[in-house]
Design a protein around this motif. Structure first.
Motif, short mmCIF file in Angstrom:
data_model
loop_
_atom_site.label_atom_id
_atom_site.label_comp_id
_atom_site.label_asym_id
_atom_site.label_seq_id
_atom_site.Cartn_x
_atom_site.Cartn_y
_atom_site.Cartn_z
N ASN A 92 0.82 -1.22 0.00
CA ASN A 92 0.00 0.00 0.00
C ASN A 92 0.85 1.27 0.00
O ASN A 92 0.35 2.36 0.24
CB ASN A 92 -0.94 0.00 1.22
N GLY A 93 2.15 1.12 -0.25
CA GLY A 93 3.02 2.29 -0.35
C GLY A 93 3.56 2.78 0.99
O GLY A 93 4.20 3.83 1.06
N HIS A 94 3.33 2.01 2.06
CA HIS A 94 3.87 2.48 3.35
C HIS A 94 5.40 2.35 3.39
O HIS A 94 5.98 1.49 2.73
CB HIS A 94 3.20 1.79 4.55
N GLU B 46 1.56 4.40 7.41
CA GLU B 46 0.50 3.90 6.53
C GLU B 46 -0.09 5.05 5.71
O GLU B 46 0.15 6.23 6.01
CB GLU B 46 -0.59 3.24 7.39
N PRO B 47 -0.87 4.72 4.65
CA PRO B 47 -1.53 5.78 3.88
C PRO B 47 -2.25 6.77 4.80
O PRO B 47 -2.89 6.37 5.78
CB PRO B 47 -2.53 5.00 3.02
N GLU C 54 -4.47 -4.27 5.35
CA GLU C 54 -3.58 -4.76 4.28
C GLU C 54 -2.21 -5.16 4.85
O GLU C 54 -1.66 -6.20 4.53
CB GLU C 54 -3.43 -3.67 3.22
N THR C 55 -1.69 -4.31 5.73
CA THR C 55 -0.38 -4.58 6.34
C THR C 55 -0.45 -5.80 7.25
O THR C 55 0.44 -6.66 7.23
CB THR C 55 0.10 -3.33 7.12
N ILE C 56 -1.53 -5.89 8.02
CA ILE C 56 -1.68 -7.04 8.92
C ILE C 56 -1.77 -8.33 8.09
O ILE C 56 -1.09 -9.32 8.38
CB ILE C 56 -2.91 -6.85 9.84
#
Ligand code: F6R
Length: 244
Positions: free
Chosen positions: A136-138, A143-144, A160-162
């Protein structure tokens, strides 16, 4: 921004490992910021092998970890502290005193963030910050929606990260918060290298290359950094379509 398009994943990994090694060889007192994650595992493996081969002296170097989960017991096997002990500290025989970890066991996260920022300042700042990127670009756990001026703080991880990291987490439930250097903290580093490998990063890389300063993809904030290098393997670079 400098972009290094590698011919293979192995080459991309070697490029980043060499950057760390050469930095410490030429400037033994360097302060290096380190990321964790699956992308970095082979980087540290290569760095350890090359450092042993070249007898690199790390005794004067210092390392700041980029982020850490909150709420885990000390030395939890899936913590980033244990990750870096396993992949770098122990194989290179580095001392625990050569590492700074986000103080996730401090009483208050606000104080912990301020304390980490103070330690970074007292060290003279990061010379070389190594980063991976989330799908997601983090960057770090920014995060975003993260602000460009953000500093080390408590962050909430996205679903998404989890989901992306769950497989790495075999003991207990996945933490939903972390302490992460902020975007502003990362941008203070004198040089920044972001490594992206694999197909799952191709969309984030395409977005990064076509956009500037977009909070929805925090990695885009890096493009204004005067010494930002993006290292890509062919899969991560596979969707690049520059709108020049
Ligand atoms: C890790 C970190 C994260 C990871 C990113 C990519 O310290 O800060 O930003 O770099 O989530 O993770 P992997 O490499 O596992 O795909």
């Amino acid at each position: 921004m400098r972009i290094i398009m590698s011919q293979s994943k192995e080459e991309a990994i070697k490029v980043v490992a060499d950057m760390i090694l050469e930095r410490v060889q030429s400037h033994p007192t360097s302060v290096i910021g380190l990321a964790t994650g699956k992308t970095m595992e082979p980087v540290y493996q290569t760095l350890v092998a090359e450092s042993k081969k070249n007898r690199v002296d790390y005794s004067k170097a210092f390392f700041f970890m980029l982020d850490e989960y909150l709420g885990l017991p000390l030395d939890h096997p899936s913590s980033f502290k244990v990750y870096i002990q396993t992949h770098l500290m122990h194989p290179l025989d580095l001392k625990p005193s050569q590492f700074a970890f986000p103080p996730v066991h401090a009483e208050s996260p606000a104080e912990a963030g301020a304390h980490y920022e103070q330690s970074l300042k007292e060290s003279g700042g990061v010379d070389l910050q190594i980063l991976g990127i989330g799908t997601n670009g983090h960057i770090g756990f920014n995060e975003p929606g993260s602000l460009k001026t953000s500093r080390t703080r408590l962050v909430h991880l996205t679903r998404e990260t989890i989901a992306a990291n769950k497989s790495e987490f075999k003991h207990g439930s996945f933490p939903e918060t972390a302490l992460s250097m902020g975007i502003g903290t990362i941008l203070d580093s004198r040089s920044v290298v972001l490594l992206a490998t694999g197909k799952s990063k191709a969309d984030a890389i395409k977005f990064l290359l076509n956009h500037h300063d977009v909070a929805d993809c925090p990695a885009t904030y890096l493009k204004d950094h005067p010494h930002f290098t993006l290292v890509l393997d062919p899969e991560a670079a596979s969707k690049i379509n520059l709108k020049i």
